[in-house]
Design a protein around this motif. Sequence first.
Motif, PDB file in Angstrom:
ATOM      1  N   PHE A 236      17.132  -6.307 -67.388  1.00  0.00           N
ATOM      2  CA  PHE A 236      16.449  -5.293 -68.199  1.00  0.00           C
ATOM      3  C   PHE A 236      15.894  -4.174 -67.315  1.00  0.00           C
ATOM      4  O   PHE A 236      15.953  -2.996 -67.661  1.00  0.00           O
ATOM      5  N   ALA A 237      15.362  -4.558 -66.140  1.00  0.00           N
ATOM      6  CA  ALA A 237      14.757  -3.578 -65.230  1.00  0.00           C
ATOM      7  C   ALA A 237      15.772  -2.952 -64.287  1.00  0.00           C
ATOM      8  O   ALA A 237      15.396  -2.129 -63.445  1.00  0.00           O
ATOM      9  N   ASP A 238      17.036  -3.344 -64.404  1.00  0.00           N
ATOM     10  CA  ASP A 238      18.100  -2.809 -63.544  1.00  0.00           C
ATOM     11  C   ASP A 238      17.759  -3.029 -62.063  1.00  0.00           C
ATOM     12  O   ASP A 238      17.837  -2.118 -61.238  1.00  0.00           O
ATOM     13  N   LEU A 239      17.405  -4.281 -61.751  1.00  0.00           N
ATOM     14  CA  LEU A 239      16.994  -4.618 -60.386  1.00  0.00           C
ATOM     15  C   LEU A 239      18.103  -5.302 -59.591  1.00  0.00           C
ATOM     16  O   LEU A 239      17.828  -5.948 -58.574  1.00  0.00           O
ATOM     17  N   GLY A 240      19.339  -5.157 -60.037  1.00  0.00           N
ATOM     18  CA  GLY A 240      20.440  -5.847 -59.366  1.00  0.00           C
ATOM     19  C   GLY A 240      20.543  -5.511 -57.887  1.00  0.00           C
ATOM     20  O   GLY A 240      20.720  -6.399 -57.039  1.00  0.00           O
ATOM     21  N   THR A 241      20.405  -4.224 -57.555  1.00  0.00           N
ATOM     22  CA  THR A 241      20.502  -3.809 -56.150  1.00  0.00           C
ATOM     23  C   THR A 241      19.348  -4.372 -55.340  1.00  0.00           C
ATOM     24  O   THR A 241      19.528  -4.874 -54.223  1.00  0.00           O
ATOM     25  N   SER A 242      18.143  -4.319 -55.899  1.00  0.00           N
ATOM     26  CA  SER A 242      16.968  -4.845 -55.196  1.00  0.00           C
ATOM     27  C   SER A 242      17.072  -6.351 -54.992  1.00  0.00           C
ATOM     28  O   SER A 242      16.707  -6.877 -53.935  1.00  0.00           O
ATOM     29  N   VAL A 243      17.570  -7.064 -56.000  1.00  0.00           N
ATOM     30  CA  VAL A 243      17.731  -8.515 -55.875  1.00  0.00           C
ATOM     31  C   VAL A 243      18.776  -8.841 -54.809  1.00  0.00           C
ATOM     32  O   VAL A 243      18.614  -9.787 -54.030  1.00  0.00           O
ATOM     33  N   ALA A 244      19.853  -8.065 -54.748  1.00  0.00           N
ATOM     34  CA  ALA A 244      20.872  -8.281 -53.722  1.00  0.00           C
ATOM     35  C   ALA A 244      20.288  -8.071 -52.326  1.00  0.00           C
ATOM     36  O   ALA A 244      20.572  -8.839 -51.387  1.00  0.00           O
ATOM     37  N   ARG A 245      19.451  -7.024 -52.167  1.00  0.00           N
ATOM     38  CA  ARG A 245      18.807  -6.784 -50.868  1.00  0.00           C
ATOM     39  C   ARG A 245      17.845  -7.920 -50.534  1.00  0.00           C
ATOM     40  O   ARG A 245      17.746  -8.351 -49.379  1.00  0.00           O
ATOM     41  N   MET A 246      17.161  -8.427 -51.530  1.00  0.00           N
ATOM     42  CA  MET A 246      16.256  -9.560 -51.319  1.00  0.00           C
ATOM     43  C   MET A 246      17.032 -10.787 -50.873  1.00  0.00           C
ATOM     44  O   MET A 246      16.609 -11.528 -49.977  1.00  0.00           O
ATOM     45  N   ARG A 247      18.176 -10.997 -51.505  1.00  0.00           N
ATOM     46  CA  ARG A 247      19.005 -12.157 -51.147  1.00  0.00           C
ATOM     47  C   ARG A 247      19.476 -12.060 -49.698  1.00  0.00           C
ATOM     48  O   ARG A 247      19.434 -13.045 -48.951  1.00  0.00           O
ATOM     49  N   ASP A 248      19.900 -10.868 -49.297  1.00  0.00           N
ATOM     50  CA  ASP A 248      20.343 -10.678 -47.910  1.00  0.00           C
ATOM     51  C   ASP A 248      19.185 -10.872 -46.933  1.00  0.00           C
ATOM     52  O   ASP A 248      19.348 -11.503 -45.877  1.00  0.00           O
ATOM     53  N   ALA A 249      18.021 -10.328 -47.281  1.00  0.00           N
ATOM     54  CA  ALA A 249      16.857 -10.455 -46.405  1.00  0.00           C
ATOM     55  C   ALA A 249      16.430 -11.917 -46.276  1.00  0.00           C
ATOM     56  O   ALA A 249      16.055 -12.385 -45.196  1.00  0.00           O
ATOM     57  N   HIS A 250      16.494 -12.651 -47.376  1.00  0.00           N
ATOM     58  CA  HIS A 250      16.142 -14.075 -47.344  1.00  0.00           C
ATOM     59  C   HIS A 250      17.108 -14.845 -46.465  1.00  0.00           C
ATOM     60  O   HIS A 250      16.706 -15.737 -45.696  1.00  0.00           O
ATOM     61  N   SER A 251      18.387 -14.503 -46.557  1.00  0.00           N
ATOM     62  CA  SER A 251      19.388 -15.176 -45.735  1.00  0.00           C
ATOM     63  C   SER A 251      19.138 -14.919 -44.242  1.00  0.00           C
ATOM     64  O   SER A 251      19.211 -15.839 -43.418  1.00  0.00           O
ATOM     65  N   LEU A 252      18.819 -13.663 -43.908  1.00  0.00           N
ATOM     66  CA  LEU A 252      18.517 -13.329 -42.511  1.00  0.00           C
ATOM     67  C   LEU A 252      17.260 -14.048 -42.037  1.00  0.00           C
ATOM     68  O   LEU A 252      17.197 -14.525 -40.894  1.00  0.00           O
ATOM     69  N   LEU A 253      16.261 -14.116 -42.903  1.00  0.00           N
ATOM     70  CA  LEU A 253      15.021 -14.794 -42.529  1.00  0.00           C
ATOM     71  C   LEU A 253      15.258 -16.287 -42.320  1.00  0.00           C
ATOM     72  O   LEU A 253      14.738 -16.877 -41.360  1.00  0.00           O
ATOM     73  N   GLU A 254      16.022 -16.887 -43.214  1.00  0.00           N
ATOM     74  CA  GLU A 254      16.331 -18.313 -43.044  1.00  0.00           C
ATOM     75  C   GLU A 254      17.036 -18.567 -41.724  1.00  0.00           C
ATOM     76  O   GLU A 254      16.725 -19.528 -41.007  1.00  0.00           O
ATOM     77  N   ALA A 255      18.006 -17.701 -41.387  1.00  0.00           N
ATOM     78  CA  ALA A 255      18.741 -17.871 -40.135  1.00  0.00           C
ATOM     79  C   ALA A 255      17.817 -17.695 -38.935  1.00  0.00           C
ATOM     80  O   ALA A 255      17.864 -18.480 -37.974  1.00  0.00           O
ATOM     81  N   ALA A 256      16.953 -16.672 -38.974  1.00  0.00           N
ATOM     82  CA  ALA A 256      16.029 -16.425 -37.861  1.00  0.00           C
ATOM     83  C   ALA A 256      15.040 -17.575 -37.719  1.00  0.00           C
ATOM     84  O   ALA A 256      14.734 -18.028 -36.606  1.00  0.00           O
ATOM     85  N   ASP A 257      14.541 -18.070 -38.847  1.00  0.00           N
ATOM     86  CA  ASP A 257      13.597 -19.184 -38.819  1.00  0.00           C
ATOM     87  C   ASP A 257      14.265 -20.456 -38.303  1.00  0.00           C
ATOM     88  O   ASP A 257      13.679 -21.211 -37.516  1.00  0.00           O
ATOM     89  N   ARG A 258      15.492 -20.686 -38.738  1.00  0.00           N
ATOM     90  CA  ARG A 258      16.230 -21.882 -38.293  1.00  0.00           C
ATOM     91  C   ARG A 258      16.494 -21.830 -36.791  1.00  0.00           C
ATOM     92  O   ARG A 258      16.314 -22.831 -36.087  1.00  0.00           O
ATOM     93  N   ASP A 259      16.915 -20.656 -36.295  1.00  0.00           N
ATOM     94  CA  ASP A 259      17.183 -20.529 -34.863  1.00  0.00           C
ATOM     95  C   ASP A 259      15.921 -20.785 -34.042  1.00  0.00           C
ATOM     96  O   ASP A 259      15.966 -21.455 -32.997  1.00  0.00           O
ATOM     97  N   LEU A 260      14.805 -20.237 -34.510  1.00  0.00           N
ATOM     98  CA  LEU A 260      13.547 -20.421 -33.780  1.00  0.00           C
ATOM     99  C   LEU A 260      13.116 -21.882 -33.803  1.00  0.00           C
ATOM    100  O   LEU A 260      12.707 -22.439 -32.772  1.00  0.00           O
TER     101      LEU A 260
END
Length: 566
Positions: free
Chosen positions: A149-173
């Motif tokens: 409804f809010a047309d947040l598809g692009t923002s959600v996709a960016r959030m998903r990518d950021a979460h994936s990067l954070l998970e990888a960085a946290d896992r490596d550390l």
Amino acid sequence: MLTCLRVKNFAIIDAVEVEFGGALNVVTGETGAGKSILIDALELLLGGRARPDVVRTGAKEAEVEGLFDIDGDPAAKARLEAAGVEADDEIVVRRVVLASGKSRAYVNGQLVTATQLATLTEGLADISSQHEHHSLVHPAQHLDYLDAFADLGTSVARMRDAHSLLEAADRDLRDLEARIGARGEREDLLRYQLGEIDEVAPVLGEDAELGIERERLRHAEYLARTAGGAEDALYARDDALTTTLARIQSELEQASKVDPRLDGLAEQLSGARAVLEDTARDLGRYAQSVSVDPERLSEIEDRLDALNRLKRKYGGSIDRVLQQSENIRAELGELDDHEARLDALRRNREKAWDAARALARDLTQARQRAGKKLGKAISEELASLGMGEAEVTVAVEPLEGRDGELEVNGARLTPRGVDRAEFLISPNRGEEARPLRKVASGGELSRSLLAIKRVLAGLRTAGLYVFDEVDAGVGGAVAEVIGRKLRDVAAHHQVLCITHLPQIAVFASDHFRVEKGVEDGRTRSEIVALDTKEREAEVARMLGGIKVTQKTREAAREMLRHAHHG
């Protein structure tokens, strides 16, 4: 989209097959004719509980089969592919219930469990009634609808990518910190292993060469005796083969003086004798070179034992032992450089945290703003549906944190951010807003879901919306509004509506009538697709009751004309 439904020996239905249109399908009929049996059959097809009482009296089994078009539903295709079910743009779902209560389910001919059936058919149909299959009452779906409804598809996709990067960085550390925590033990082990390999200092291919030499030393006496005997027989003793050949050669040379043709044969024999003499001399030298050397044999045995121990421990071959040595040296180098790497990984994770936090905060704010607009829009729709005092609130709340998971200010961070959303409704002024699934009235629930689907109509293109009891407790102008809104929803979705009201039925693009009768002493129900004249008659019946007059027919004709052209 449901294109065809076939029902056999189900309740009072003997056998019916219905082909549905892609827009607004309306089912009408006398009270008790069996209209809601369609809903029951569809529920069963979507993984609902199988009950033995649905089997028609006297039949061994009931069967429901549906053909669904999933061309515009990538999520359904993905679920089928993940389950190993072959599917193109259509799937056939079949459910069989035995009189004993046991059931079988099939998707494209493949046998599946009832649980698998419910998973695979999720989203194919959304039923608004006092039944189970109305996905909009499940909070798990609400965040998806709010984001759409809010047309947040692009923002959600960016959030998903950021979460994936954070998970990888946290896992490596975490991995490096864990390795550093066990660094002492790990380093001792690695240095021990490296020392063990370096002490032996294996050379690629030496085990094969040593194996050959060991066999030669083990059989030295046999080899010397064999080679020496061969030399003796060929050359050394008085009656050696080369001596005999020399005599024969001499005789042939004498004979060639009588017949020159023997001269060539004598020369061939001379060549053969020369070869044998060379071979005999080589055998003699070989026999002299072979020696019994217990010390060298013991040395080789010890070396091969050491190599074999390494091979058993580090991979099965000298090549893998050497590779393991390189890996150990590399890891020791990493351990020596751990402080610099630890600082770099910490900076990387902090950067990823900052990005994820910012995106999650922006998403939350956008969702809260959109939630107010969505709640207001749905409430306005409810007012037009005769529920003027009802108010819908879209609650956006933080997800509860869990041990061991990423959190932002105590809220669990997921690929969708830190929020959960739920549609809450207060049907009457002054009442506390409650989750949709707790709305008691079937009519209120159906109209609430119609309002939501009306607002969200353009956000999905796949699936079937089913409305039962949407007309409960309403009539007149409100019923007409409901009909128009159903038609609006049907512009984006396939809709199936069971209704008692002509004001709703007239908006159908495909109209079906359920008829109940008695044949051979048994009650049976059937579903008939109506043409234009039959639709007029059915609407007239719904307007006038048992007695249909010319006036009611004219009124029905005018209602149909107004619904489709007004």
